[in-house]
Scaffold this motif. Structure first.
Motif, mmCIF file in Angstrom:
data_model
loop_
_atom_site.group_PDB
_atom_site.id
_atom_site.type_symbol
_atom_site.label_atom_id
_atom_site.label_comp_id
_atom_site.label_asym_id
_atom_site.label_seq_id
_atom_site.Cartn_x
_atom_site.Cartn_y
_atom_site.Cartn_z
ATOM 1 N N GLU A 155 51.287 -4.994 -6.299
ATOM 2 C CA GLU A 155 50.095 -5.808 -6.032
ATOM 3 C C GLU A 155 50.463 -7.253 -5.723
ATOM 4 N N TRP A 156 51.455 -7.775 -6.419
ATOM 5 C CA TRP A 156 51.954 -9.113 -6.090
ATOM 6 C C TRP A 156 52.539 -9.128 -4.678
ATOM 7 N N THR A 157 53.288 -8.078 -4.351
ATOM 8 C CA THR A 157 53.899 -8.010 -3.017
ATOM 9 C C THR A 157 52.839 -7.956 -1.932
ATOM 10 N N SER A 158 51.764 -7.196 -2.160
ATOM 11 C CA SER A 158 50.668 -7.144 -1.189
ATOM 12 C C SER A 158 50.005 -8.505 -1.037
ATOM 13 N N ALA A 159 49.852 -9.234 -2.145
ATOM 14 C CA ALA A 159 49.264 -10.571 -2.073
ATOM 15 C C ALA A 159 50.155 -11.510 -1.260
ATOM 16 N N ILE A 160 51.475 -11.433 -1.472
ATOM 17 C CA ILE A 160 52.408 -12.256 -0.694
ATOM 18 C C ILE A 160 52.308 -11.900 0.782
ATOM 19 N N SER A 161 52.198 -10.598 1.063
ATOM 20 C CA SER A 161 52.097 -10.147 2.452
ATOM 21 C C SER A 161 50.834 -10.687 3.113
ATOM 22 N N PHE A 162 49.714 -10.664 2.420
ATOM 23 C CA PHE A 162 48.474 -11.215 2.980
ATOM 24 C C PHE A 162 48.603 -12.711 3.226
#
Length: 555
Positions: free
Chosen positions: A216-223
């Protein structure tokens, strides 16, 4: 290197030093400011269209001609290398040092680290949720039902979540929260709306002191890094700032996917030294490269204009036992074009086409992006299995799909229409799309209109006003027939008007604008953008009349 770049990379180095100290999860997660620097003002963010036009296979159309290349249904390592390597005998690529050397991966001395997101480690516990009213319970049931269908529109799922009373997140059990964030994270193209939608749920979880998983952190960074069409230093800094909060403040260690996202945004922003540092840190932590990292390397060398590096990264992917498919070869085509090797890129396409024609049992890649995503994840797992049982690698490679898809043609048509201005090659690709039964994507219309606007309006050009009229009539016919997901965007409208101004003159452009207005209801912002852009062109000289007085050259 600018002083800003030096400062940014120095900050990254100091952050890595602190990353070696892993803290426990904080009891309360502080509110994060996702963007730590102000992006330079841009009038409009360029976004490609996502619409497509369904096209039926023309029974009178000829099958693409088979070239002299010979392929067999069994896809061996040598045949996969031959898809890209243009040279006979010993390739120069074989003698290259890797990352500046092209092979960034080296076996680390330390152990391989694994980051897990086990359910029993969740806090609050998996089945812990706030009590709520009967209406809220009914909404949660609808949300759970919607999340079971992964094809549901993320906007519908998000609206169900928003129907819950504030602060929303604590009313959901752990499993529902994770499925919600996963559903909102998987979108075909990240944009400002999908980014804000995802961060809205993240803010609710932070406000309730509910930790996030690594993914979920990685998805936030990606966004934070990919919500714009073109990444700049602002997006790089936002991504690094969020990664710093993830590891140094909250104590959640990044995994291989996290570093791949950071590497990708650094490359796209032109921060190549920073990108190398990010992958070196990933190596130091003992993470093994997979297909996503190798594809990122292929893009990296393309953006650097290093065609031999592209080939070496592709060879490294094969040597590592990863499975080549359409996604990998599309990355190679795009990278070779960026490296100013368009002919080599076209040759890769011809070999993809040939491999598909020879192997009659080969399938066409799925059109749905979620299906393509599942195939990517499956290939990742198959390659991992083959590392433990090498005898299965050839079997898995035979099952992979190597055939042109919509993205292949988008890359090629965009280059030959917009940059090269070679209409004959564009027509060839569009004709072969029909034979492969690939629907005509709206972005291809956009590329064609750009081509007419840039290369039309001069004597002896192939980009004539008659051909422009034919393209425009085809587009309007599809709009009027209600073809799914096809619509007039501000970019289609802008480039259509520019093309007609260049090729047909002011009078015809005004007629086209009326046709657009009948089918398009733009927002005030879009209308203001179109009028401000075109006003100086309309008030200037009539290019269609002026071109008859000119000999050659651009108007």
């Amino acid at each position: 290197m600018t002083s800003d770049s030096v400062r940014l990379e120095a900050w990254f180095i100091s952050s890595l030093a602190k990353a070696s100290r892993c803290r426990k999860h904080s009891a309360v997660l502080p509110t994060c400011t996702y963007f730590t620097s102000t992006r330079r003002p841009i009038s409009e963010k360029g976004q490609g269209t996502t619409e497509h036009i369904s096209s039926q296979k023309d029974p009178n159309s000829k099958a693409p001609q088979q070239s002299n290349y010979t392929f067999h249904p069994n896809t061996t390592k040598e045949e996969l290398l031959a898809l890209v390597d243009d040279y006979g005998g010993e390739s120069f690529t074989d003698g290259l040092p890797l990352m500046e050397p092209p092979n960034l991966y080296r076996h680390p001395d330390g152990p391989h680290l694994t980051v897990t997101d086990k359910e029993e480690e969740d806090w609050p516990p998996p089945h812990c949720a706030w009590p709520c009213s009967p209406d809220a319970e009914a909404t949660i049931e609808l949300l759970d039902l919607a999340l079971k269908d992964f094809t549901r529109d993320p906007e519908e799922v998000y609206n169900l979540y928003r129907d819950l009373p504030a602060p929303r997140a604590p009313y959901l059990e752990s499993k529902t929260r994770h499925r919600l964030l996963r559903h909102l994270a998987v979108v075909e193209r990240k944009d400002e709306h999908s980014m804000l939608r995802y961060f809205s749920v993240i803010d609710d979880m932070k406000g309730a002191a509910i930790p996030l998983t690594t993914s979920e952190w990685t998805s936030a960074i990606s966004f934070a890094a990919r919500y714009v069409h073109r990444s700049t230093e602002a997006e790089v800094e936002a991504a690094l700032q969020m990664w710093r909060e993830m590891e140094h403040i909250v104590g959640v260690k990044g995994n291989d996917a996290t570093f791949n996202v950071l590497f990708d945004v650094a490359c796209k922003a032109g921060k190549f030294t920073l990108a190398e540092m990010i992958y070196k840190e990933m190596e130091e932590r003992g993470f093994r490269y997979n297909r996503f990292h190798y594809v990122s390397q292929i893009h990296y060398y393309g953006l650097k204009g290093n065609g031999d590096g592209v080939r070496a990264a592709y060879k490294a992917l094969i040597d590592a036992g990863e499975i080549v498919d359409t996604v990998v070869l599309n990355a190679v085509i795009s990278a070779l074009i960026h490296a100013h090797e368009a002919n080599a890129a076209a040759n890769v396409y011809e070999r993809m086409k040939q491999a598909h024609l020879v192997n009659r049992k080969s399938r066409i890649p799925p059109k749905d992006f979620k299906s393509r995503r599942e195939i990517n994840l499956s290939l990742l797992k198959l390659a991992k299995t083959a590392r433990h049982d090498p005898t299965k690698l050839e079997e898995y490679r035979q099952k992979s799909i190597i055939a042109p898809d919509t993205q292949t043609y988008r890359i090629l048509v965009n280059y030959f229409a917009v940059r090269a201005g070679e209409l004959d090659k564009v027509a060839k690709y569009l004709d072969e799309m029909k034979w492969f039964e690939i629907p005509l994507h709206g972005a291809l219309f956009l590329a064609l209109l750009k081509g007419f606007a840039l290369h039309g309006g001069i004597r002896y050009t192939e980009w004539t006003d008659d051909r422009l009229e034919s393209v425009w009539k085809s587009f309007l016919r599809a709009i009027d027939d209600g073809v799914a997901d096809l619509y007039i965007s501000k970019w289609i409208a802008l480039w259509a008007l520019r093309a007609f101004l260049k090729c047909s003159g002011k009078s015809r452009t005004i007629d086209i604008w009326e046709e657009i207005r009948q089918r398009w209801k733009p927002s005030e912002v879009d209308m203001d953008f179109i009028l401000k852009t075109l006003q100086p062109l309309i008030e200037g000289e009539d290019m269609a009349e002026k071109r008859f007085d000119w000999l050659l050259g651009s108007l």
